[in-house]
Design a protein around this motif. Structure first.
Motif, short mmCIF file in Angstrom:
data_model
loop_
_atom_site.label_atom_id
_atom_site.label_comp_id
_atom_site.label_asym_id
_atom_site.label_seq_id
_atom_site.Cartn_x
_atom_site.Cartn_y
_atom_site.Cartn_z
N PHE C 13 0.85 -1.20 0.00
CA PHE C 13 0.00 0.00 0.00
C PHE C 13 0.88 1.24 0.00
O PHE C 13 2.07 1.18 0.30
CB PHE C 13 -0.93 0.01 1.22
N GLY C 14 0.26 2.37 -0.31
CA GLY C 14 0.98 3.63 -0.21
C GLY C 14 1.02 4.39 -1.52
O GLY C 14 0.72 3.86 -2.59
N GLU C 15 1.36 5.65 -1.40
CA GLU C 15 1.48 6.52 -2.55
C GLU C 15 2.80 7.28 -2.43
O GLU C 15 3.26 7.57 -1.32
CB GLU C 15 0.27 7.48 -2.60
N SER C 16 3.37 7.62 -3.56
CA SER C 16 4.74 8.14 -3.60
C SER C 16 4.97 9.31 -2.67
O SER C 16 6.00 9.38 -1.99
CB SER C 16 5.07 8.55 -5.04
N HIS C 17 4.04 10.23 -2.62
CA HIS C 17 4.21 11.42 -1.78
C HIS C 17 3.22 11.45 -0.62
O HIS C 17 2.96 12.50 -0.05
CB HIS C 17 4.07 12.69 -2.62
N ASN C 117 -7.35 10.20 -7.88
CA ASN C 117 -6.07 9.58 -7.52
C ASN C 117 -5.07 10.63 -7.05
O ASN C 117 -5.15 11.79 -7.45
CB ASN C 117 -5.49 8.81 -8.72
N ASP C 118 -4.17 10.20 -6.21
CA ASP C 118 -3.10 11.06 -5.72
C ASP C 118 -2.06 11.19 -6.84
O ASP C 118 -1.31 10.25 -7.11
CB ASP C 118 -2.49 10.43 -4.46
N ILE C 119 -2.04 12.33 -7.50
CA ILE C 119 -1.19 12.50 -8.68
C ILE C 119 0.26 12.71 -8.30
O ILE C 119 1.17 12.47 -9.10
CB ILE C 119 -1.71 13.70 -9.53
N GLY C 123 1.77 8.84 -7.49
CA GLY C 123 0.87 8.21 -6.52
C GLY C 123 1.19 6.75 -6.32
O GLY C 123 2.34 6.38 -6.07
N ALA C 124 0.17 5.92 -6.43
CA ALA C 124 0.36 4.48 -6.22
C ALA C 124 1.00 3.81 -7.43
O ALA C 124 1.32 2.63 -7.38
CB ALA C 124 -0.98 3.84 -5.91
N LEU C 129 6.78 2.37 -4.94
CA LEU C 129 6.05 1.26 -4.32
C LEU C 129 6.83 -0.05 -4.35
O LEU C 129 6.44 -1.03 -3.72
CB LEU C 129 4.70 1.07 -5.01
N THR C 130 7.93 -0.06 -5.12
CA THR C 130 8.73 -1.28 -5.12
C THR C 130 9.60 -1.39 -3.87
O THR C 130 10.17 -2.45 -3.62
CB THR C 130 9.62 -1.37 -6.38
#
Lengths: 358, 358, 358, 358
Positions: C13-17, C117-119, C123-124, C129-130
């Protein structure tokens, strides 16, 4: 607690005295604004430390959202929320590794996990794991309420005391408000008083009480659910049995149906305007695993808290001899009280999962 | 009926009056010799057409194995078996599309499937779909018996009549034999006689009876199961609720636990030699979702057969008016009788699935 | 990124920022000591901010373990670890909501998630996410190494430069050490130098390079995997394609097999002592979806980084007109470099999942 | 072959020379009229016994539908169809249990299933299991065609011969018709003639040819798919690798992307009226695991048929000595030919599964 749900997947993790407990929720549609006040209010109904009838462990239970929400709205991505464990007193649990508590998971967890499970506070078997379940359920309940679906649970019985019944045909706002206003989540203030007395007696006896919780889901449209393994009853029961202490569930008149005749049990159909209804609701709103448009009704029984302060007979797993056990630590005299919002959460997640299918 | 199971997956298909019903079973280890006699014997206990207390529909219920068995032994590949429907009398069901039977799935299936479901004989909602479930369960029961695990179910109550109890501490061969020998799957011959009387009365009244079925699984090792959503209770309940007519389930003392105190409910541990046992078995052999080595006990309630010949109030979905309904067709006066081996099948599949995990 | 795996479930889970990224891992056996140094070392190989050939975003990538570990060992319960996002510069991404980057997920995410979506930072969909994937993979790799299984990945090609081959028959320690020692994860120091040159040129051209990554898993016993949908190839490929930028995968000689004859492609069997081996390894150690005891070999191709600083043609989703786009932000000139340990993680998780089945 | 799909579940069973092969399909919406002619036509394209370029085994491949269809329309319940095996010649396979064929699953299946697998005709590993896959795929393809989605596959290469390209931007009816009309499923009649020559040569050499198959799915709306493990690439690849002989897959320009620069690989966006399109389609219609509205393109490579009549080196698993092997039985000189409709089936099922999600 592992994961459940097909369209709305809920994955719960954590241990009672670990760093944090939490949940990952998948499948939420994007653009839904999270109402943190409603979520917190529901968490607070389950929270410990709020009175002398529940454990004195004091946890704020303030969730931190890590992902899946952007500018206050769901993104459609996995939503992870965690709740840190603050007030854990782990020294209380040291000897339970070798002297398992009767009625508790100490022994079975020890066997299953070869002694590597986190024993503190019951670890992953703790009722504390229902906090992230309530977090997820609060979101589900809010989502459903936007479609007019209402979910109400109450303590139907506690020890020898029995509460009144929720309306089985239609939602009554007064009932829900009474449950939230009374000192215990019950409809009838007199029965609440009687229940508080019973709790006091049990506590003074160093003992605990069993209970039943009734849940009604109002305004579920007809046609939700499935025959077979994904029946409404299958999905609701599987979630409810994930809650520590639940030992039985029935739908509608449930076990009472066993002594009825077909002519007494069958709910007759009629038209109320152009809406199909049934005169009675013995089947709890479910026929063939699918909702029929009437309120969905289920009851669970909760065993009495197994951690009691009375002296009990147990064993020593090291010496393989008998051992008397007196449990310390802070425990609820009746786990059913705080489980009331948990049952609402279970109902909300099961119904949302099914509704999202169609 | 869709699929269930994680390690032993069971996928049931078919409709009551369609070409055939069947099952695909995945996850069976290779090299297991199929005992077709045992399978047939268990299917025969569920089979209709065997006496005046069950429906007169006459089906051989002889399974044909299509795959997954080679030279009499499992190959490790998906095992598909089908049972053809021979004695279907579909004309009996014609008007149920527009006049739904109270207590039955006719209405909810109609809504869910937009009127495209196979209405004949209840279609996929029919109790007939439990035949492939019993086929799969018979294999599972046989596999478990090789590890010493025994599964016994009986009609614990039927209408007002109550049978004796299965031994909650250890297996008794005499009990199992009595259940197979009596005219109904009950332990006590006197209660069996009383039950037959009650059935006759119900039948003459054009009515039906509810029932409860108790199941005990003996010799399950401690440590099987999980906390949370894959608890033994979750998995067993989800399978049992896939069986048409089941409206409640509880484990051990179940709903009776709600009025017990912790000191009464907790099962004390002791050593019997080097084996850990409990003095009582109120928890039905499960603590924290995991087996504790004592027999696993659960009870289900079955609603009375909803298809009764008595005149009932229903509606006409076309005209949207009230309509009196008299159901024809051949129906069991008590669906619990033939459901007894079905509960054994459910228990066997749930336990085998969990045991295969470890 | 959702969840994968049957026996070892991984839920990312999670988003880049966002606040944090993380992972829940289920199915780990209890009692396994977590080697945090090995985990961190593998995370560091993927981490940004380490040189001029990768993005200058600077993240410590220090995981915090929230659950599933007690006294340094796995408890058998869900293990949740999170990595907080520290160095996010979200202002760089503001206009991508309306002017989608060619080759990137901006447009498709916008459509799928209705603009919620979290741009920020993709985002995801971000390669960030790796990191939790590598966290999980590092545990899997360590667990497998205790059974003698080694996993080695390298940059097989980058733009026009091609590295040497990993030994397809048996593990060579020198190869693994060279890959870790060279400035890029390659075997051959000369080719590494050529690759660095190519990267510099691409960077000066405000452009990016594609690449291929080869992975070999040594010492997998024969008999792991399945025919059909749970074939080793199916499971490995599904995980690998969850990694942003992967556009192709093949096993053994892969696409080269299309121009070989059967007599050239088939790997002849022989006995090396009492161990069955094949003379060649064109099939990449997999026959019928199941390991044959030879090294498992697969190659993925990674598209060139889509976020390039060169001026590109795009559109404005508001005005519905053409728009020239110059992307700011910090980006890798070749996403394949940091993806090398990610492929090891994918291989480790896929193999561990299959091995845990038996 | 086990089951796949989340919304449209497909469960394939059977063994090449067993009683029957078949499939259970779950999740089909009720009320869809089954077009048996289209299904049979697609099965016939895969069917053996149709010419000298494919195996001479002669199977009618006429499916019998057992459930899930009522009055010609889907009921919404599991649809089971079976195809009986008629023309199996099992004597051909007797010695393969101890002398495994190079390049085939004989050895790995033997290890995995402890010698209990059905060896006849490759058992569950046989390409024959793709018949029920095509049955399911034909239904999916027909369902998708009602939304305007077209799926076309062809033999892109066979041995040294390469076919023309399918249009990567929009559907051309002439291409599809040519593929169905030519003697091999190819676009270009000249290349078809060359391919037939190559096949003849291979057959006379007692050898076999590898191949690649290209598939294009036209008119998929933008926004279908997911990031991460349920990306379009993940789901398509996992299904394709369930097909025996597939050893590689790539999307769009695939492995060619590895040697392109970002500025060459990125597909520029533009507006065609109010529809967003890309000038090129190097990404094969997928960005971030989600469709972008352009045709979805993928290529698989098929290894040359491993069962060749040429003498090969193998081993004797009993004596543990070398053994020369000459394979009898009827085999395709190039498995790619009959796999062309199988790839269409894989694409149809993957896309339908994803579209059904939304």
């Amino acid at each position: 607690m592992s994961s459940f749900g097909k369209n709305i997947k809920v994955n719960i993790f954590g241990e009672s005295h670990g760093v944090a407990i939490g949940v990952v929720i998948e499948g939420l549609k994007p653009g839904f604004p999270l109402d943190m006040e409603k979520i917190q209010a529901m968490l607070d109904r389950r929270r410990p430390g709020q009175g002398r009838y529940v454990t004195r462990r004091n946890e704020g239970d303030i969730p931190e959202i890590l992902s899946g929400v952007y500018e206050g709205k769901t993104t459609g991505m996995p939503l992870c929320a965690i709740i840190r464990n603050n007030d854990a007193q782990s020294k209380d649990y040291k000897n339970l590794r070798i002297i398992p508590r009767p009625g508790h998971s100490d022994y079975t967890a020890h066997i299953k996990y070869n002694g590597f499970n986190d024993i503190r506070g019951g670890g992953a078997f703790s009722g504390r794991l229902t906090a992230p379940l309530v977090f997820a359920g609060a979101i589900a309940k809010d989502l459903l309420s936007r479609q007019g679906i209402k979910i109400v649970s109450h303590l139907k019985s506690i020890g020898p005391v029995t509460d009144g019944d929720l309306n089985e045909i239609k939602y009554e706002k007064e009932q829900e408000e009474a449950i939230l206003a009374n000192m215990l989540p019950m409809i009838d203030p007199n029965e609440t008083a009687a229940a508080l007395n019973a709790l006091n007696t049990a506590r003074m006896d160093l003992d605990s009480l069993g209970s039943t919780i009734a849940t009604v889901v109002y305004n579920v449209p007809a046609g939700i659910g499935n025959p077979g393994y994904e029946s409404l009853e299958s999905v609701i029961s599987a979630i409810c049995f994930s809650v520590p202490g639940v030992k039985g569930i029935d739908f509608g008149k449930g076990f009472k149906l066993a002594s009825l005749k077909g002519s007494e049990a069958n709910d007759s159909f009629y038209y109320d305007g152009d809406k199909v209804k049934t005169r009675t609701n013995n089947m709890g709103g479910i026929l063939g695993g699918i909702s029929n448009g009437m309120p969905i009704i289920f009851n669970v029984c909760m065993k009495p808290t197994s951690s009691i302060s009375k002296k009990q007979e147990s064993i020593n797993l090291k010496t393989q001899e008998s051992e008397e056990l007196v449990i310390k630590g802070r425990h609820d005299p009746c786990i059913g009280i705080r489980a009331v919002p948990v049952m609402e959460a279970c109902a909300a997640l099961a119904i949302l999962d099914h509704i999202s299918e169609d």
